[in-house]
Design a protein around this motif. Structure first.
Motif, PDB file in Angstrom:
ATOM      1  N   TYR A 170       0.821  -1.205   0.000  1.00  0.00           N
ATOM      2  CA  TYR A 170       0.000   0.000   0.000  1.00  0.00           C
ATOM      3  C   TYR A 170       0.862   1.265   0.000  1.00  0.00           C
ATOM      4  CZ  TYR A 170      -2.822   3.837   1.663  1.00  0.00           C
ATOM      5  OH  TYR A 170      -3.406   5.068   1.776  1.00  0.00           O
ATOM      6  N   HIS A 189       0.914   4.128  -2.787  1.00  0.00           N
ATOM      7  CA  HIS A 189       0.549   5.491  -2.407  1.00  0.00           C
ATOM      8  C   HIS A 189       1.640   6.480  -2.813  1.00  0.00           C
ATOM      9  CE1 HIS A 189      -1.963   8.303  -0.105  1.00  0.00           C
ATOM     10  NE2 HIS A 189      -0.818   8.910   0.160  1.00  0.00           N
ATOM     11  N   SER A 231       2.700  11.250  -1.314  1.00  0.00           N
ATOM     12  CA  SER A 231       3.144  11.349  -2.694  1.00  0.00           C
ATOM     13  C   SER A 231       3.756  12.716  -2.978  1.00  0.00           C
ATOM     14  CB  SER A 231       1.955  11.141  -3.636  1.00  0.00           C
ATOM     15  OG  SER A 231       2.281  11.531  -4.958  1.00  0.00           O
ATOM     16  N   HIS A 279      -3.120   9.617  -4.658  1.00  0.00           N
ATOM     17  CA  HIS A 279      -4.248   8.698  -4.548  1.00  0.00           C
ATOM     18  C   HIS A 279      -5.283   9.298  -3.594  1.00  0.00           C
ATOM     19  CE1 HIS A 279      -3.623   5.202  -6.994  1.00  0.00           C
ATOM     20  NE2 HIS A 279      -2.353   5.142  -6.651  1.00  0.00           N
ATOM     21  N   ASP A 327      -5.302   3.133  -4.394  1.00  0.00           N
ATOM     22  CA  ASP A 327      -4.160   2.347  -3.931  1.00  0.00           C
ATOM     23  C   ASP A 327      -4.605   1.323  -2.890  1.00  0.00           C
ATOM     24  OD1 ASP A 327      -4.831   4.485  -2.277  1.00  0.00           O
ATOM     25  OD2 ASP A 327      -2.781   4.997  -1.764  1.00  0.00           O
ATOM     26  N   ALA A 359      -6.517  10.191   3.188  1.00  0.00           N
ATOM     27  CA  ALA A 359      -5.726   8.954   3.195  1.00  0.00           C
ATOM     28  C   ALA A 359      -6.326   8.036   4.243  1.00  0.00           C
ATOM     29  CB  ALA A 359      -4.255   9.230   3.504  1.00  0.00           C
TER      30      ALA A 359
END
Length: 404
Positions: free
Chosen positions: A9, A13, A82, A98, A103, A381
């Protein structure tokens, strides 16, 4: 050795990719599926991946996860945030993240396939894993279908999918019938007559025309749609002009329209077009506006019988209190194209990714809308755990419900 899903993950991400540019993501997913023993095909619908897990005679279940990211600059402050950029269809360099949780979708899918492989002595049939590109464009499912997925791979008896959302982690939302709205994206070009900013009387100002149109469009839902019905008319982009003292010749708007069914869709589209053309006429436009469709997405409609089975299975595994009817979401999805073209049932559900303690505090304080980031936010997130585990278990539970 089991797959480190947390590491997967975080890797996904950190390396988001825009729609139809998901080459790295597709490669990562394909590699894991091959390592798990699946028959894997890449480049389906440009960047899509198909994995086939055959396990004897029985039903064919399609499991779908989307993988594209959004042109959003991440502001979560996470250590694995990111910093990626990409080039959008207009040639602009944009931040990429994302922001919609795809993701997490891919991670949960890989974990679910790993479980299905480990437990293959407990079921029979075929699982087709669909790693889909370009959901954010509303074009990826159609691209894979146009590339022949229904003819090239085992046809589904049912299509299943899920989406992470800002529910508390461990919660699930699923309902029979319409689950997500139908949607149309429109582009509108308003034609005026350009000229010098000091001589507006010699022009037909498309910016004023656009402003009047935008304001009038707000009355379509508030004054022309029954309050018992659900509809959304949003102007999400407007582009016009290059300099403060130049009145441009044209203004371009992009609209997002949403509705639960085709009947209301027809009504809203008619009213939106009437407003656009009428405001152009009222402004003295010498050319008709140009109205074109960017995308059309059908309503995501869950099959009643299949949804009842999935809901009961979730309640058995997660507890009845963890499974709710979330109501109709005004967001839209393209997953239903797979089920519609194959003429088979669809079940699509939501699973929570918000920190349960933070969500409970926000409920107590009445600050859910302001303090819990939603999909498409630069602050969005999911918490890694237990979101991954819940997503894996949900996919396995739903799939096993329809396999022998």
């Amino acid at each position: 050795m089991s797959i480190d899903l947390e590491a997967l993950y975080i890797d996904l991400h950190r390396h988001p990719e825009l729609s139809f540019q998901e080459t790295r993501t597709a490669g990562v997913a394909a590699a894991h599926l091959r390592d798990l023993g699946l028959e894997v095909h890449e480049g389906i619908g440009i960047t899509g991946v198909i994995g086939v897990l055959g396990n004897g005679e029985g039903p064919v279940v399609w499991l779908r996860a989307d993988m594209d990211a959004l042109p959003v600059t991440e502001e979560t402050g996470l250590p694995y945030a990111s910093t990626a950029t990409g080039v959008d269809p207009d040639g602009e360099t944009v931040g990429v993240m994302h922001a919609c949780g795809h993701d997490m979708h891919v991670t949960a899918m890989i974990g679910a396939v790993e479980r299905m492989v480990a437990e293959r002595d407990q079921w029979s049939g075929t699982v087709v894993v669909v790693i889909q590109p370009a959901e954010e464009y509303g074009a990826g499912a159609r691209a894979m279908l146009d590339d022949g997925v229904l003819d090239r791979f085992p046809r589904p008896d049912i299509v299943l999918g899920q989406h992470v959302t800002p529910f508390p982690a461990g919660m699930f939302g699923v309902r029979p019938g319409p689950q997500m709205s139908a949607s149309d994206g429109l582009q509108v070009v308003l034609h005026g007559r350009g000229g010098h900013g000091s001589r507006p009387h010699s022009t037909i100002d498309p910016i004023v025309m656009a402003a009047a149109t935008i304001m009038r469009l707000q009355t379509v839902v508030s004054r022309e749609v029954d309050p018992h019905d659900l509809a959304v008319v949003t102007v999400g982009a407007i582009h016009a002009g290059t300099k403060n003292n130049i009145i441009p010749a044209d203004a371009t708007m992009q609209l997002s329209l949403r509705y639960p069914d085709d009947q209301l869709r027809d009504k809203v589209l008619e009213k939106v077009e009437r407003v656009i053309r009428a405001e152009a006429m009222a402004s003295g436009a010498e050319r008709e506006p140009e109205i074109s469709t960017l995308h059309t997405l059908p309503a995501t409609v869950n099959d009643a019988d299949a949804t009842a089975r999935v809901t009961a299975a979730f309640a058995s595994v997660f507890g009845e209190q963890a499974v709710i009817d979330p109501g109709l979401f005004t967001g839209s999805e393209d997953v239903s194209w797979f089920a519609r073209d194959a003429e088979v049932p669809l079940v699509f559900w939501f699973w929570g990714g918000a920190d349960p303690a933070e969500y409970a505090a926000a409920i107590a304080n009445g600050t859910v809308d302001s303090s819990i980031p939603t999909n498409h936010s630069p602050f969005y997130a999911p918490v890694i755990h237990p979101t991954i585990e819940a997503g894996v278990t949900a996919l396995v539970t739903a799939a096993r419900e329809f396999l022998d």
